[in-house]
Design an enzyme around this catalytic site. Structure first.
Site, PDB file in Angstrom:
ATOM      1  N   SER A 170       0.868  -1.197   0.000  1.00 41.76           N
ATOM      2  CA  SER A 170       0.000   0.000   0.000  1.00 41.76           C
ATOM      3  C   SER A 170       0.891   1.229   0.000  1.00 41.76           C
ATOM      4  O   SER A 170       2.039   1.190   0.469  1.00 41.76           O
ATOM      5  CB  SER A 170      -0.865   0.004   1.265  1.00 41.76           C
ATOM      6  OG  SER A 170      -1.449   1.270   1.458  1.00 41.76           O
ATOM      7  N   TYR A 183      -1.593  -1.458  10.398  1.00 40.97           N
ATOM      8  CA  TYR A 183      -1.752  -1.756   8.966  1.00 40.97           C
ATOM      9  C   TYR A 183      -0.598  -1.136   8.168  1.00 40.97           C
ATOM     10  O   TYR A 183       0.047  -1.802   7.366  1.00 40.97           O
ATOM     11  CB  TYR A 183      -3.101  -1.218   8.495  1.00 40.97           C
ATOM     12  CG  TYR A 183      -3.333  -1.274   7.000  1.00 40.97           C
ATOM     13  CD1 TYR A 183      -3.774  -2.440   6.393  1.00 40.97           C
ATOM     14  CD2 TYR A 183      -3.115  -0.156   6.202  1.00 40.97           C
ATOM     15  CE1 TYR A 183      -3.994  -2.487   5.015  1.00 40.97           C
ATOM     16  CE2 TYR A 183      -3.334  -0.190   4.836  1.00 40.97           C
ATOM     17  CZ  TYR A 183      -3.776  -1.356   4.242  1.00 40.97           C
ATOM     18  OH  TYR A 183      -3.990  -1.402   2.886  1.00 40.97           O
ATOM     19  N   LYS A 187       2.374  -3.044   6.002  1.00 39.67           N
ATOM     20  CA  LYS A 187       2.615  -2.815   4.572  1.00 39.67           C
ATOM     21  C   LYS A 187       4.065  -2.400   4.319  1.00 39.67           C
ATOM     22  O   LYS A 187       4.647  -2.759   3.300  1.00 39.67           O
ATOM     23  CB  LYS A 187       1.633  -1.765   4.033  1.00 39.67           C
ATOM     24  CG  LYS A 187       0.171  -2.248   4.045  1.00 39.67           C
ATOM     25  CD  LYS A 187      -0.033  -3.446   3.131  1.00 39.67           C
ATOM     26  CE  LYS A 187      -1.483  -3.851   2.990  1.00 39.67           C
ATOM     27  NZ  LYS A 187      -1.702  -4.943   2.030  1.00 39.67           N
TER      28      LYS A 187
HETATM   29  N1  LIG Z   1      -8.598  -0.090  -1.436  1.00 36.37           N
HETATM   30  C1  LIG Z   1      -7.529   0.636  -1.208  1.00 36.37           C
HETATM   31  O1  LIG Z   1      -7.588   1.904  -1.167  1.00 36.37           O
HETATM   32  C2  LIG Z   1      -6.194  -0.014  -1.009  1.00 36.37           C
HETATM   33  C3  LIG Z   1      -5.051   0.812  -0.990  1.00 36.37           C
HETATM   34  C4  LIG Z   1      -3.823   0.227  -0.807  1.00 36.37           C
HETATM   35  C5  LIG Z   1      -3.701  -1.148  -0.662  1.00 36.37           C
HETATM   36  N2  LIG Z   1      -4.817  -1.925  -0.674  1.00 36.37           N
HETATM   37  C6  LIG Z   1      -4.637  -3.365  -0.504  1.00 36.37           C
HETATM   38  O2  LIG Z   1      -5.286  -4.064  -1.547  1.00 36.37           O
HETATM   39  C7  LIG Z   1      -5.666  -5.363  -1.080  1.00 36.37           C
HETATM   40  C8  LIG Z   1      -7.116  -5.631  -1.429  1.00 36.37           C
HETATM   41  O3  LIG Z   1      -7.924  -4.629  -0.879  1.00 36.37           O
HETATM   42  P1  LIG Z   1      -9.315  -4.190  -1.541  1.00 36.37           P
HETATM   43  O4  LIG Z   1      -9.453  -2.741  -1.304  1.00 36.37           O
HETATM   44  O5  LIG Z   1      -9.395  -4.709  -2.932  1.00 36.37           O
HETATM   45  O6  LIG Z   1     -10.347  -4.967  -0.594  1.00 36.37           O
HETATM   46  P2  LIG Z   1     -11.901  -5.413  -0.836  1.00 36.37           P
HETATM   47  O7  LIG Z   1     -12.439  -4.813  -2.068  1.00 36.37           O
HETATM   48  O8  LIG Z   1     -12.600  -5.126   0.442  1.00 36.37           O
HETATM   49  O9  LIG Z   1     -11.775  -6.997  -1.040  1.00 36.37           O
HETATM   50  C9  LIG Z   1     -11.319  -7.767  -0.008  1.00 36.37           C
HETATM   51  C10 LIG Z   1     -11.191  -9.223  -0.472  1.00 36.37           C
HETATM   52  O10 LIG Z   1     -10.424  -9.888   0.498  1.00 36.37           O
HETATM   53  C11 LIG Z   1     -11.071 -11.106   0.865  1.00 36.37           C
HETATM   54  N3  LIG Z   1     -10.524 -11.410   2.194  1.00 36.37           N
HETATM   55  C12 LIG Z   1     -10.650 -10.701   3.330  1.00 36.37           C
HETATM   56  N4  LIG Z   1      -9.951 -11.275   4.318  1.00 36.37           N
HETATM   57  C13 LIG Z   1      -9.352 -12.370   3.795  1.00 36.37           C
HETATM   58  C14 LIG Z   1      -8.501 -13.384   4.309  1.00 36.37           C
HETATM   59  N5  LIG Z   1      -8.117 -13.407   5.594  1.00 36.37           N
HETATM   60  N6  LIG Z   1      -8.081 -14.364   3.481  1.00 36.37           N
HETATM   61  C15 LIG Z   1      -8.454 -14.380   2.200  1.00 36.37           C
HETATM   62  N7  LIG Z   1      -9.258 -13.462   1.638  1.00 36.37           N
HETATM   63  C16 LIG Z   1      -9.708 -12.471   2.445  1.00 36.37           C
HETATM   64  C17 LIG Z   1     -12.562 -10.768   0.715  1.00 36.37           C
HETATM   65  O11 LIG Z   1     -13.416 -11.876   0.514  1.00 36.37           O
HETATM   66  P3  LIG Z   1     -14.004 -12.766   1.740  1.00 36.37           P
HETATM   67  O12 LIG Z   1     -14.805 -11.833   2.583  1.00 36.37           O
HETATM   68  O13 LIG Z   1     -14.820 -13.836   1.065  1.00 36.37           O
HETATM   69  O14 LIG Z   1     -12.804 -13.325   2.436  1.00 36.37           O
HETATM   70  C18 LIG Z   1     -12.498  -9.948  -0.585  1.00 36.37           C
HETATM   71  O15 LIG Z   1     -12.432 -10.800  -1.709  1.00 36.37           O
HETATM   72  C19 LIG Z   1      -5.338  -5.387   0.415  1.00 36.37           C
HETATM   73  O16 LIG Z   1      -4.072  -5.978   0.591  1.00 36.37           O
HETATM   74  C20 LIG Z   1      -5.257  -3.909   0.782  1.00 36.37           C
HETATM   75  O17 LIG Z   1      -4.416  -3.668   1.890  1.00 36.37           O
HETATM   76  C21 LIG Z   1      -6.072  -1.392  -0.841  1.00 36.37           C
END
Ligand SMILES: NC(=O)c1ccc[n+]([C@@H]2O[C@H](COP(=O)([O-])OP(=O)(O)OC[C@H]3O[C@@H](n4cnc5c(N)ncnc54)[C@H](OP(=O)(O)O)[C@@H]3O)[C@@H](O)[C@H]2O)c1
Length: 279
Positions: A170, A183, A187
Site C-alpha cells: 500500500s 496496517y 505494509k
Molecule cells: N482499497 C484501497 O484503497 C487499497 C489501498 C492500498 C492497498 N490496498 C490493498 O489491496 C488489497 C485488497 O484490498 P481491496 O481494497 O481490494 O479490498 P476489498 O475490495 O474489500 O476486497 C477484499 C477481499 O479480500 C477477501 N478477504 C478478506 N480477508 C481475507 C482473508 N483473511 N483471506 C483471504 N481473503 C480475504 C474478501 O473476501 P471474503 O470476505 O470472502 O474473504 C475480498 O475478496 C489489500 O491488501 C489492501 O491492503 C487497498
C-alpha cells in the site's frame, strides 16, 4: 522453381511475424499457459487482477474466505468466457493455503504466478492503544501469511523452471494513513519482504515484486472516501483528479508477471494517482 517457392514462403513467414510484432498481435496473450493463484480475489483489487490475468491468457484460481463469494466471482468471470476456478482460502489458515496450492496443481499441473493480495485492518486509532491480539492478527494475515504462502508455492514454481510473485502492499507503506498504524507498519514490512524474497529466490528464476496502491475505491477503503464531500476533497489533493479504480492496479500486475518484466525483481510500483502524501 521449387527453391524460389521455398524462399518466398520463408520471406512471407518472416514478414508475417514482423507484422504480428509491430501490430501487437503476437503479444495478445502474454500469460498464455501460465497458472496463477490470486488471494482475496472475490472483490476489489484482487478480483480486477484475477480478471486481467485471465484476459491475458492465464488460468486463474480465485480465492477468499467465503464459499459464496468464491462461487459468485467464479461465475461472473466464467460468464465472460475466462478460464477461472476457485477455492476457499483464508490466508491465515495453513490448511487453506495448502489446499489453494493443491487445487492449482490438481487442476492445472502446477503454479507459475502468485498474487498475495489479502490484508486486514481491524482497528482505527493510535498505535499506543493497540492490543497484542490486534498486532498478532495484522502481522499474521498481512505479513506472515504472505511469506508462508510464497514458501508453499516455490517448490511448484521450481518444477516449472521459475515463476513470479507479486505482493500487494500500500502507499501507506511509505506515508502512513492516520489511524491505521499497525496496517501501515505491516505494509512497510511487505516492502522488505519483497526485497528479501527477491534476493533469495532469484537464483531459482523466481521474481518477486510489489504493488503499492494509493486510495482505490473499494469497500475495504470506504471509511476513507465515503461521502460526496470527503471524496471531492481527496480528489483535490491528487495529481490525477480522481480516486483509483481496482482496474488501475490490474495491468501493471499482469506486466510484472509477464516475460516483458523478466529482468525486474525486488521492485515496488506505486499506483497512486500522484498522491502528494508520498512526497
Ligand atoms: N482499497 C484501497 O484503497 C487499497 C489501498 C492500498 C492497498 N490496498 C490493498 O489491496 C488489497 C485488497 O484490498 P481491496 O481494497 O481490494 O479490498 P476489498 O475490495 O474489500 O476486497 C477484499 C477481499 O479480500 C477477501 N478477504 C478478506 N480477508 C481475507 C482473508 N483473511 N483471506 C483471504 N481473503 C480475504 C474478501 O473476501 P471474503 O470476505 O470472502 O474473504 C475480498 O475478496 C489489500 O491488501 C489492501 O491492503 C487497498
Amino acid at each position: 522453381m521449387q527453391k524460389t517457392g521455398l524462399v518466398l514462403s520463408a520471406c512471407a513467414r518472416t514478414w508475417k511475424s514482423v507484422q504480428m510484432a509491430s501490430s501487437g498481435v503476437a503479444r495478445r496473450n502474454p500469460l498464455e499457459n501460465k497458472v496463477a493463484l490470486v488471494t482475496a480475489s472475490t472483490d476489489g483489487i484482487g478480483l480486477a487482477i484475477a480478471q486481467r490475468l485471465a484476459q491475458d491468457g492465464a488460468r486463474v484460481v480465485l480465492s477468499s474466505r467465503k464459499q459464496e463469494n468464491v462461487d459468485r466471482a467464479v461465475a461472473a468471470l466464467q460468464g465472460e468466457g475466462l478460464s477461472v476456478t476457485g477455492t476457499v482460502c483464508h490466508v491465515g489458515k495453513a490448511e487453506d493455503r495448502e489446499r489453494l496450492v493443491a487445487t492449482a496443481v490438481k487442476l492445472h499441473g502446477g503454479v507459475d504466478i502468485l498474487i498475495s493480495n489479502a490484508a486486514v485492518n481491524p482497528v482505527f486509532g493510535n498505535i499506543m492503544d493497540v492490543t497484542e491480539e490486534v498486532w498478532d492478527k495484522v502481522l499474521d494475515i498481512n505479513v506472515k501469511a504472505t511469506a508462508l504462502l510464497t514458501k508453499a508455492v516455490v517448490p511448484e514454481m521450481e518444477k516449472r523452471g521459475g515463476g513470479s510473485v507479486v505482493i500487494v502492499a500500500s502507499i501507506g507503506a511509505y506515508s502512513p494513513f492516520p489511524g491505521l498504524g499497525p496496517y501501515n507498519v505491516s505494509k512497510t514490512a511487505l516492502l522488505g519482504l519483497t526485497k528479501n524474497l527477491a534476493r533469495e529466490l532469484a537464483q531459482r528464476n523466481i521474481r518477486v515484486n510489489c504493488l503499492a496502491p494509493g486510495l482505490i475505491k473499494t469497500s475495504f477503503s470506504q471509511l476513507l472516501w465515503m461521502g460526496k464531500e470527503r471524496e471531492e476533497s481527496i480528489k483535490e489533493t491528487m495529481q490525477i483528479r480522481r480516486l483509483g479504480k481496482p482496474e488501475d492496479c490490474a495491468g501493471i500486475v499482469s506486466f510484472l508477471c509477464s516475460e516483458d518484466a523478466s529482468y525486474i525483481t525486488g521492485e515496488t510500483v506505486v499506483v497512486g494517482g500522484g498522491t502528494p502524501s508520498r512526497l
